[in-house]
Scaffold this motif. Sequence first.
Motif, short mmCIF file in Angstrom:
data_model
loop_
_atom_site.label_atom_id
_atom_site.label_comp_id
_atom_site.label_asym_id
_atom_site.label_seq_id
_atom_site.Cartn_x
_atom_site.Cartn_y
_atom_site.Cartn_z
N GLY A 66 0.52 -1.28 -6.76
CA GLY A 66 1.35 -0.48 -5.86
C GLY A 66 1.67 -1.15 -4.55
N LEU A 67 1.14 -2.36 -4.29
CA LEU A 67 1.40 -3.05 -3.03
C LEU A 67 2.01 -4.41 -3.32
N PRO A 68 3.07 -4.80 -2.59
CA PRO A 68 3.65 -6.13 -2.80
C PRO A 68 2.70 -7.25 -2.41
N GLN A 69 1.81 -7.01 -1.44
CA GLN A 69 0.85 -8.01 -0.98
C GLN A 69 -0.33 -7.29 -0.36
N SER A 70 -1.53 -7.74 -0.70
CA SER A 70 -2.73 -7.08 -0.18
C SER A 70 -3.03 -7.58 1.23
N ASP A 71 -3.52 -6.65 2.05
CA ASP A 71 -3.89 -6.96 3.44
C ASP A 71 -5.40 -7.16 3.51
N PRO A 72 -5.88 -8.38 3.78
CA PRO A 72 -7.34 -8.60 3.80
C PRO A 72 -8.08 -7.75 4.83
N GLY A 73 -7.38 -7.32 5.87
CA GLY A 73 -8.05 -6.55 6.91
C GLY A 73 -8.08 -5.06 6.65
N ALA A 74 -7.42 -4.58 5.59
CA ALA A 74 -7.40 -3.16 5.30
C ALA A 74 -8.78 -2.69 4.82
N PRO A 75 -9.22 -1.51 5.24
CA PRO A 75 -10.54 -1.03 4.83
C PRO A 75 -10.69 -0.93 3.32
N TYR A 76 -9.62 -0.47 2.65
CA TYR A 76 -9.71 -0.33 1.19
C TYR A 76 -9.88 -1.70 0.52
#
Length: 487
Positions: A66-76
């Motif tokens: 569901g995400l085009p690119q993952s954010d390493p800083g996101a809590p999930y």
Amino acid sequence: MNAPLRIEASALALLWQLSARAREASSEETLGFVVVNETLSLVPYRQAAWWRAPAPVPGAVAAVSGLPQSDPGAPYVQWLGEVCRALERRAHCASPAASTSQPDPAMAAGGEAHVNVAADTPAQSADSPPPAWPRVFTADSLPDALAAEWDAWWPTHALWVPLVDRTGRSFGGVVFAREEPWTPVDEALLAELARVWSHALAAFSPRASWIQRAKLALSVGKYRRRMLVALACALVVPVPLTVLAPAEVTAKDPFVVRAPLDGVIDHLFAQPNQRVAAGAPLFALDSTALASRFALANKNYATAQEEYRQTAQLAVTDDKDRLDMALRKGKLDQSAVELDYTARELARVSVNAPRAGVAVFSDPNDWNGKAVSIGEKVMLLADPAHVELTAYVPAADNVDVVPGASVTLYPKSSPLASYDARIDTVAYRAEPTPEGVVAYRLKATFTGSVKPPLGVMGTARIHGRWVPLAYYLLRRPLATARQWLGW
């Protein structure tokens, strides 16, 4: 017995399409998007994520559904990373035996396939990599800190699909979560996709470094442990420390034929490596100058002799001539000495062999017409049956060779022959060889009854003290490291 699973033909068609999409991916990013998003057409789930275990970033969540690119800083994403690390550690610590076997899909009549799943599959060999089979897990399978946040991020049921290639190298894994329990059919389909994903990831990943290969070799396994123990035992086996050096068979105690006086070599009677008898002519110097000096000395002697004779006749009647007779006598004696010396020098122009042997020297053309000084070496007279070994050990390869050590000569002209010798002397100082290499010269005496011919070139293997095999293999690298690092 194995119980067959019925898989719809449509599911197999989707499996084939997803496999083709994975193989056609142009990059890891594209492949990650296919893994976490397009797999939904084959197996229903709410969330999926791909966790990449090896380089470039160990333990990084590379793709999230569901995400085009993952954010390493996101809590999930951070929580997902910790969960995947825990699952990876649990997989390495688990027994290599699989709880369920990996089924083999086979097409059956009626457009369906039967998949055999054995409930009592025997344990895998300890030497094989961990089974790449999906594993169902719940919040109870995680540490308490991670399990406390399960309800905030995920539904009840989750599935871990490890990605492992045929050599046992791990590419991480894919985690799926949904509300419904996972069925054996879902596990079978995802297991087949995991093989395809691992194969595609192997094409994008760089070759394993020597550190990674070493870790793989040291992984748990009875066969590998035995190999490592055998290798460790082999490294401490004592072996003789040897060194190779260029060598030549030379004459032992040869007679040096030198130039008897200053002059120019006029002619060489002997040829290189020619056997000569005692008294045979070897070479002759140009006698033109000496012949002229001899003729002049002979004439001076005749003149002095005639003057002395006349003075002696006149001295009978004249006292003055009696006094001159002593002076004429001295001049006559001087002329006689000069004549005798010139005659002896002229006789030394031709040099004969003082003893029988083999004439050892270079090309005769190098000596004809060459000016030599008195005492300069022209050739050697060697006994073919009295030879020794001369070797030159490079200073960088010196292994503390001492007299009495054994040497083996391998002639270049006879690759199947070898001759044993024992070292007599070793030069205490290294000197440049004709090839420009700084080396220690050593002399050795042949111990066998059969000796090589004079002048044979070859390679000498010099045997030193006994050392462990590890020291034998690492001696040169350690010496080079000390030179660079200054230990």
